[in-house]
Scaffold this motif. Structure first.
Motif, mmCIF file in Angstrom:
data_model
loop_
_atom_site.group_PDB
_atom_site.id
_atom_site.type_symbol
_atom_site.label_atom_id
_atom_site.label_comp_id
_atom_site.label_asym_id
_atom_site.label_seq_id
_atom_site.Cartn_x
_atom_site.Cartn_y
_atom_site.Cartn_z
ATOM 1 N N UNK A 185 -69.598 -27.825 -5.956
ATOM 2 C CA UNK A 185 -68.798 -28.981 -6.303
ATOM 3 C C UNK A 185 -68.387 -29.769 -5.186
ATOM 4 N N UNK A 186 -67.946 -29.357 -4.157
ATOM 5 C CA UNK A 186 -67.740 -30.071 -2.781
ATOM 6 C C UNK A 186 -69.096 -30.888 -2.647
ATOM 7 N N UNK A 187 -70.320 -30.162 -2.808
ATOM 8 C CA UNK A 187 -71.363 -30.735 -2.387
ATOM 9 C C UNK A 187 -71.883 -31.949 -3.289
ATOM 10 N N UNK A 188 -71.377 -31.970 -4.260
ATOM 11 C CA UNK A 188 -71.527 -32.923 -5.362
ATOM 12 C C UNK A 188 -70.509 -34.005 -5.193
ATOM 13 N N UNK A 191 -72.974 -34.125 5.585
ATOM 14 C CA UNK A 191 -72.794 -32.559 5.595
ATOM 15 C C UNK A 191 -71.463 -32.317 6.250
ATOM 16 N N UNK A 192 -71.199 -32.622 7.561
ATOM 17 C CA UNK A 192 -70.080 -32.396 8.192
ATOM 18 C C UNK A 192 -68.821 -32.694 7.481
ATOM 19 N N UNK A 193 -68.794 -33.836 7.076
ATOM 20 C CA UNK A 193 -67.547 -34.359 6.166
ATOM 21 C C UNK A 193 -67.397 -33.565 4.712
ATOM 22 N N UNK A 194 -68.466 -33.276 4.172
ATOM 23 C CA UNK A 194 -68.280 -32.343 2.935
ATOM 24 C C UNK A 194 -67.927 -31.136 3.416
ATOM 25 N N UNK A 195 -68.407 -30.405 4.583
ATOM 26 C CA UNK A 195 -67.790 -29.001 4.781
ATOM 27 C C UNK A 195 -66.424 -29.110 5.295
ATOM 28 N N UNK A 196 -66.061 -30.501 5.848
ATOM 29 C CA UNK A 196 -64.630 -30.636 6.330
ATOM 30 C C UNK A 196 -63.811 -30.626 5.097
ATOM 31 N N UNK A 197 -64.028 -31.099 4.039
ATOM 32 C CA UNK A 197 -63.444 -30.883 2.977
ATOM 33 C C UNK A 197 -63.327 -29.523 2.230
ATOM 34 N N UNK A 198 -64.383 -28.723 2.429
ATOM 35 C CA UNK A 198 -64.368 -27.365 1.897
ATOM 36 C C UNK A 198 -63.683 -26.548 2.975
ATOM 37 N N UNK A 258 -71.675 -37.806 -3.941
ATOM 38 C CA UNK A 258 -71.102 -39.432 -4.710
ATOM 39 C C UNK A 258 -70.467 -40.013 -3.532
ATOM 40 N N UNK A 259 -69.615 -39.487 -2.814
ATOM 41 C CA UNK A 259 -68.865 -40.225 -1.924
ATOM 42 C C UNK A 259 -69.417 -40.724 -0.636
ATOM 43 N N UNK A 260 -69.968 -39.677 0.188
ATOM 44 C CA UNK A 260 -70.275 -39.895 1.307
ATOM 45 C C UNK A 260 -71.855 -40.403 1.386
ATOM 46 N N UNK A 261 -72.633 -39.846 0.703
ATOM 47 C CA UNK A 261 -74.038 -40.093 0.607
ATOM 48 C C UNK A 261 -74.333 -41.290 0.087
ATOM 49 N N UNK A 262 -73.560 -41.627 -1.386
ATOM 50 C CA UNK A 262 -74.014 -42.801 -2.066
ATOM 51 C C UNK A 262 -72.917 -43.985 -1.826
ATOM 52 N N UNK A 263 -71.553 -43.534 -1.838
ATOM 53 C CA UNK A 263 -70.783 -44.636 -1.778
ATOM 54 C C UNK A 263 -70.582 -45.160 -0.737
ATOM 55 N N UNK A 264 -70.487 -44.300 0.401
ATOM 56 C CA UNK A 264 -70.331 -44.759 1.899
ATOM 57 C C UNK A 264 -71.833 -45.299 2.590
ATOM 58 N N UNK A 265 -73.020 -44.617 1.800
ATOM 59 C CA UNK A 265 -74.360 -45.184 2.324
ATOM 60 C C UNK A 265 -74.644 -44.431 3.700
ATOM 61 N N UNK A 304 -76.873 -31.035 -1.142
ATOM 62 C CA UNK A 304 -76.607 -32.557 -1.518
ATOM 63 C C UNK A 304 -76.054 -33.404 -0.569
ATOM 64 N N UNK A 305 -76.009 -32.952 0.555
ATOM 65 C CA UNK A 305 -75.189 -33.773 1.562
ATOM 66 C C UNK A 305 -76.171 -34.100 2.835
ATOM 67 N N UNK A 306 -76.532 -32.877 3.507
ATOM 68 C CA UNK A 306 -77.522 -32.795 4.781
ATOM 69 C C UNK A 306 -78.877 -32.904 4.497
ATOM 70 N N UNK A 307 -79.521 -32.377 3.160
ATOM 71 C CA UNK A 307 -80.674 -32.694 3.048
ATOM 72 C C UNK A 307 -81.274 -31.350 3.120
ATOM 73 N N UNK A 308 -82.659 -31.212 2.427
ATOM 74 C CA UNK A 308 -83.674 -30.122 2.624
ATOM 75 C C UNK A 308 -84.661 -30.281 3.492
ATOM 76 N N UNK A 309 -84.706 -31.470 4.222
ATOM 77 C CA UNK A 309 -85.823 -31.799 5.307
ATOM 78 C C UNK A 309 -85.285 -32.057 6.755
#
Length: 295
Positions: free
Chosen positions: A114-117, A136-143, A121-128, A210-215
């Protein structure tokens, strides 16, 4: 006699349940290490992965995990400790404080997916920010922020009240009392919580899909310009971490030695997480003994 017999039965049940949990845990760790240790070598730890032929390693993924850990903790530690100090020493007992504690508790129980989603939505899409180490670091900070807040608050609340009152009686300001008396006393517990949070960051996968990617782009480890797209220090590049790499290898790996790579990477991940946990307990006890002058 009945009370004594009931006590023995209850004690035996508790010991049996604890032993079963320990047996399962030790068996799982031993199985993963048994499968993976034989595949670990210096070449395996430093070479890049191969997509369709054997002989690949986990070098970039291991670096990505360590670099992401540093970025996350640089954000999480000051925010978590600052919020914990506020909640422990400055926040008044009212409905707002109770609501903040409720939010922290709810946030700490969220599944990482859920944190990844949320990060998508916020870091990847909204803030481009796109798929990147920074997102990924911001998402894990929330986590991890709820854990750091609770650890800091509980550590400060565990400092004897007489220590705080003595500082105030000497004419010290509230902040001087906190920074010079209370934080040094609470530091071992805060440090232990910080290292345990770092272990969670290193082993996290779901939120990073969903944030740092798979590549991971081709990295030039001789290029230390953080603005270059091929620099390993660029925080705005996509990065496949070690935990994500294990999932990817097991789900869609095409290399002929994909099972061996996954086993070796899993063993490396287990070893690092164990080092975080044992290191946290050892360092916390050592610092506590130093601050309290106990043996």
């Amino acid at each position: 006699m009945k009370a004594r017999a009931a006590d023995r039965v209850a004690t035996g049940v508790i010991i049996g349940m604890a032993s079963l949990i320990m047996l399962v845990l030790v068996g799982l760790i031993a199985y993963l290490l048994f499968r993976g240790l034989s595949h670990i070598s210096w070449h395996f730890l430093t070479s890049p992965p191969q997509s369709i032929k054997a002989g690949g390693g986990i070098g970039p993924q291991l670096f990505n995990s360590l670099y992401l850990l540093i970025l996350t903790m640089l954000i999480t530690i000051p925010l978590g400790i600052g919020a914990g100090i506020y909640m422990s020493q400055y926040a008044k007992a009212n409905q707002l404080t109770a609501f903040i504690r409720l939010v922290v508790e709810v946030l700490s129980s969220f599944p990482s997916i859920v944190i990844g989603l949320f990060g998508l939505l916020v870091f990847v899409n909204l803030f481009h920010m796109k798929y990147s180490l920074a997102a990924g670091a911001l998402a894990l900070t929330v986590f991890n922020l709820p854990l750091m807040v609770r650890v800091t608050e509980q550590a400060l609340n565990g400092v004897p009240r007489e220590q705080k009152e003595a500082g105030l009686a000497l004419g010290l300001s509230r902040w001087k009392t906190i920074s010079s008396i209370m934080l040094p006393m609470a530091f071992p517990a805060i440090l232990t919580g910080t290292i345990l949070a770092a272990g969670r960051v290193f082993g996290e996968a779901a939120a990073l899909l969903f944030t740092a990617g798979m590549t991971t782009p081709r990295l030039d480890f001789g290029n230390w310009n953080p603005l270059d797209s091929h620099s390993p220090l660029n925080p705005f590049r996509p990065a496949e971490t070690l935990a994500v790499h294990i999932w990817k290898i097991n789900s869609e790996g095409r290399a002929p030695d994909a099972p061996e790579i996954a086993a070796g990477a899993s063993a490396v991940l287990i070893i690092v997480v164990l080092l975080f946990n044992f290191g946290a307990r050892w360092l916390g006890r050592a610092i506590y003994r130093k601050f309290t002058a106990t043996k």
